[in-house]
Design a protein around this motif. Structure first.
Motif, PDB file in Angstrom:
ATOM      1  N   ARG A 167       4.036   6.432  11.706  1.00 46.42           N
ATOM      2  CA  ARG A 167       4.482   5.395  12.639  1.00 46.42           C
ATOM      3  C   ARG A 167       3.392   4.351  12.868  1.00 46.42           C
ATOM      4  O   ARG A 167       3.656   3.137  12.782  1.00 46.42           O
ATOM      5  CB  ARG A 167       4.902   6.035  13.969  1.00 46.42           C
ATOM      6  CG  ARG A 167       5.414   5.026  14.984  1.00 46.42           C
ATOM      7  CD  ARG A 167       5.924   5.742  16.233  1.00 46.42           C
ATOM      8  NE  ARG A 167       6.493   4.812  17.178  1.00 46.42           N
ATOM      9  CZ  ARG A 167       7.151   5.168  18.262  1.00 46.42           C
ATOM     10  NH1 ARG A 167       7.328   6.456  18.530  1.00 46.42           N
ATOM     11  NH2 ARG A 167       7.635   4.263  19.094  1.00 46.42           N
ATOM     12  N   ALA A 168       2.190   4.790  13.146  1.00 41.22           N
ATOM     13  CA  ALA A 168       1.098   3.854  13.420  1.00 41.22           C
ATOM     14  C   ALA A 168       0.777   3.010  12.193  1.00 41.22           C
ATOM     15  O   ALA A 168       0.513   1.801  12.306  1.00 41.22           O
ATOM     16  CB  ALA A 168      -0.134   4.605  13.894  1.00 41.22           C
TER      17      ALA A 168
ATOM     18  N   MET B 239       0.842  -1.189   0.000  1.00 42.67           N
ATOM     19  CA  MET B 239       0.000   0.000   0.000  1.00 42.67           C
ATOM     20  C   MET B 239       0.879   1.241   0.000  1.00 42.67           C
ATOM     21  O   MET B 239       2.075   1.175   0.294  1.00 42.67           O
ATOM     22  CB  MET B 239      -0.928   0.030   1.207  1.00 42.67           C
ATOM     23  CG  MET B 239      -0.234   0.307   2.525  1.00 42.67           C
ATOM     24  SD  MET B 239      -1.375   0.693   3.909  1.00 42.67           S
ATOM     25  CE  MET B 239      -1.810   2.408   3.571  1.00 42.67           C
ATOM     26  N   ILE B 240       0.260   2.366  -0.324  1.00 43.42           N
ATOM     27  CA  ILE B 240       0.939   3.656  -0.290  1.00 43.42           C
ATOM     28  C   ILE B 240       0.506   4.411   0.968  1.00 43.42           C
ATOM     29  O   ILE B 240      -0.692   4.501   1.267  1.00 43.42           O
ATOM     30  CB  ILE B 240       0.599   4.482  -1.540  1.00 43.42           C
ATOM     31  CG1 ILE B 240       1.131   3.787  -2.795  1.00 43.42           C
ATOM     32  CG2 ILE B 240       1.175   5.903  -1.434  1.00 43.42           C
ATOM     33  CD1 ILE B 240       0.617   4.380  -4.084  1.00 43.42           C
ATOM     34  N   PHE B 241       1.501   4.929   1.690  1.00 42.79           N
ATOM     35  CA  PHE B 241       1.206   5.935   2.708  1.00 42.79           C
ATOM     36  C   PHE B 241       1.289   7.274   1.997  1.00 42.79           C
ATOM     37  O   PHE B 241       2.370   7.769   1.689  1.00 42.79           O
ATOM     38  CB  PHE B 241       2.214   5.875   3.866  1.00 42.79           C
ATOM     39  CG  PHE B 241       1.948   6.925   4.926  1.00 42.79           C
ATOM     40  CD1 PHE B 241       1.068   6.668   5.964  1.00 42.79           C
ATOM     41  CD2 PHE B 241       2.558   8.175   4.861  1.00 42.79           C
ATOM     42  CE1 PHE B 241       0.808   7.637   6.931  1.00 42.79           C
ATOM     43  CE2 PHE B 241       2.308   9.143   5.823  1.00 42.79           C
ATOM     44  CZ  PHE B 241       1.433   8.880   6.854  1.00 42.79           C
TER      45      PHE B 241
ATOM     46  N   ALA C  55      11.137   7.305   4.761  1.00 45.46           N
ATOM     47  CA  ALA C  55      11.548   5.912   4.597  1.00 45.46           C
ATOM     48  C   ALA C  55      12.441   5.464   5.747  1.00 45.46           C
ATOM     49  O   ALA C  55      12.294   4.345   6.269  1.00 45.46           O
ATOM     50  CB  ALA C  55      12.269   5.732   3.265  1.00 45.46           C
ATOM     51  N   ALA C  56      13.380   6.312   6.151  1.00 47.63           N
ATOM     52  CA  ALA C  56      14.275   5.957   7.247  1.00 47.63           C
ATOM     53  C   ALA C  56      13.484   5.701   8.519  1.00 47.63           C
ATOM     54  O   ALA C  56      13.741   4.736   9.259  1.00 47.63           O
ATOM     55  CB  ALA C  56      15.305   7.059   7.463  1.00 47.63           C
ATOM     56  N   ALA C  57      12.507   6.568   8.796  1.00 45.67           N
ATOM     57  CA  ALA C  57      11.705   6.399   9.991  1.00 45.67           C
ATOM     58  C   ALA C  57      10.875   5.116   9.924  1.00 45.67           C
ATOM     59  O   ALA C  57      10.813   4.342  10.891  1.00 45.67           O
ATOM     60  CB  ALA C  57      10.804   7.612  10.190  1.00 45.67           C
ATOM     61  N   ALA C  58      10.233   4.875   8.796  1.00 48.65           N
ATOM     62  CA  ALA C  58       9.396   3.683   8.656  1.00 48.65           C
ATOM     63  C   ALA C  58      10.219   2.408   8.797  1.00 48.65           C
ATOM     64  O   ALA C  58       9.779   1.427   9.411  1.00 48.65           O
ATOM     65  CB  ALA C  58       8.665   3.711   7.317  1.00 48.65           C
ATOM     66  N   LEU C  59      11.409   2.409   8.234  1.00 44.96           N
ATOM     67  CA  LEU C  59      12.277   1.238   8.351  1.00 44.96           C
ATOM     68  C   LEU C  59      12.693   1.017   9.804  1.00 44.96           C
ATOM     69  O   LEU C  59      12.748  -0.121  10.283  1.00 44.96           O
ATOM     70  CB  LEU C  59      13.507   1.410   7.461  1.00 44.96           C
ATOM     71  CG  LEU C  59      13.247   1.266   5.956  1.00 44.96           C
ATOM     72  CD1 LEU C  59      14.386   1.873   5.148  1.00 44.96           C
ATOM     73  CD2 LEU C  59      13.049  -0.201   5.579  1.00 44.96           C
ATOM     74  N   ALA C  60      12.990   2.095  10.509  1.00 45.56           N
ATOM     75  CA  ALA C  60      13.426   1.969  11.898  1.00 45.56           C
ATOM     76  C   ALA C  60      12.296   1.505  12.814  1.00 45.56           C
ATOM     77  O   ALA C  60      12.550   0.840  13.827  1.00 45.56           O
ATOM     78  CB  ALA C  60      13.991   3.300  12.388  1.00 45.56           C
TER      79      ALA C  60
END
Length: 288
Positions: A18-19, A6-8, A47-52
């Motif tokens: 985050r959620a 899906m796309i955010f 992307a960095a945040a989602a991966l972390a």
């Protein structure tokens, strides 16, 4: 097997990511894609945040507009993400929306030339090569990454027109097709990509975004969404309804040549976390 995601959308506030990322990861969704649209949200930071925040979710950036970015910076950021989260980052680059590029003084006279030069240099840098080139737009003098990734990530190109589709087949590892692409349009795009690939036998991943909505007001929201895109009368470019309705549309895209189908919620999707869970838990089992 066709990958599903899906796309955010950047119309969702950044603090919501985050959620959504965690819901997608916990539900077993394969891929979450982000846009770097002007002037909404950063692709790399998001992307960095989602991966972390996640453990196994693959995160795609589709796309980074190459007129906004020096190719060395793109390579540095991609290499950093790949080393920190091996195999989980998917990188897409493209022309960007030309009106937006004009607004920031970055519009190229020849977007196709810029994209070719950027792709060639970016892929070489990510392979760990030392690059010297002087093109119309991309100039590098003895540049190499000090921290190249152990394995170069695939670089995909966003493409719509015939010339860019052929270029993507020739110079990229995969192609991203925008929402509004019907199964028949996927077949045509595949043909043009193959023309660009020539005799190449390596893999070339075709990722297709697809409008989707669910819930009691799905049809009304989708009608408004397609009208906003100027696609209200276009056939076979959206699915609004239950999990089986969406899965049927995904199966048609897969049969047409899509290696991954990334479902694009409406800009006013009231529950993106629930959307992620529905795709993973109800649509995925219905798609080969």
């Amino acid at each position: 097997m066709t990958a599903l995601g899906m796309i955010f959308r950047p119309q969702f506030p950044p603090e919501r990511l985050r959620a959504v990322a965690r819901a997608a990861d916990e539900a077993g969704l394969e891929e979450l894609w982000l846009w770097e649209d002007c002037f909404l949200e950063s692709g790399v930071a998001s992307a960095a945040a989602a991966l972390a925040w996640t453990e196994r979710l693959r995160v795609g950036i589709g796309i980074l507009p190459v007129p906004l970015r020096n190719v060395a910076l793109t390579a540095m950021e991609a290499a950093t993400l790949e080393r920190m989260f091996p195999g989980r980052m998917i990188l897409g680059v493209g022309h960007g929306v030309q009106d937006w590029m004009g607004q920031v003084g970055a519009r190229a006279e020849s977007p196709l030339t810029l994209l070719r030069e950027h792709l060639d240099a970016l892929r070489a840098l990510l392979r760990g090569e030392r690059v010297t080139t002087k093109g119309r737009y991309v100039t590098l003098d003895d540049v190499a990454l000090d921290w190249p990734p152990a394995t170069a990530p695939a670089v995909l190109a966003g493409a719509t027109g015939p010339r860019t589709l052929r270029l993507s087949g020739e110079a990229a590892d995969g192609t991203i097709l925008t929402a509004g692409t019907s199964p028949e349009a996927v077949r045509r795009a595949r043909s043009l990509i193959d023309e660009g690939r020539g005799t190449s036998s390596g893999p070339h991943r075709v990722v297709v975004y697809f409008h989707a909505a669910t819930g009691p007001d799905a049809a009304a929201r989708m009608h408004a969404e397609l009208a906003a895109w100027g696609d209200a009368s276009a056939p076979d470019i959206s699915a609004a309804g239950d999990a089986e309705t969406i899965a049927e549309a995904v199966r048609r895209l897969a049969e047409a040549g899509a290696d991954a189908v990334i479902l694009q919620p409406t800009a006013d999707e009231p529950d993106p976390e629930g959307f992620a869970r529905l795709i993973a838990e109800q649509v995925r089992p219905r798609v080969p």
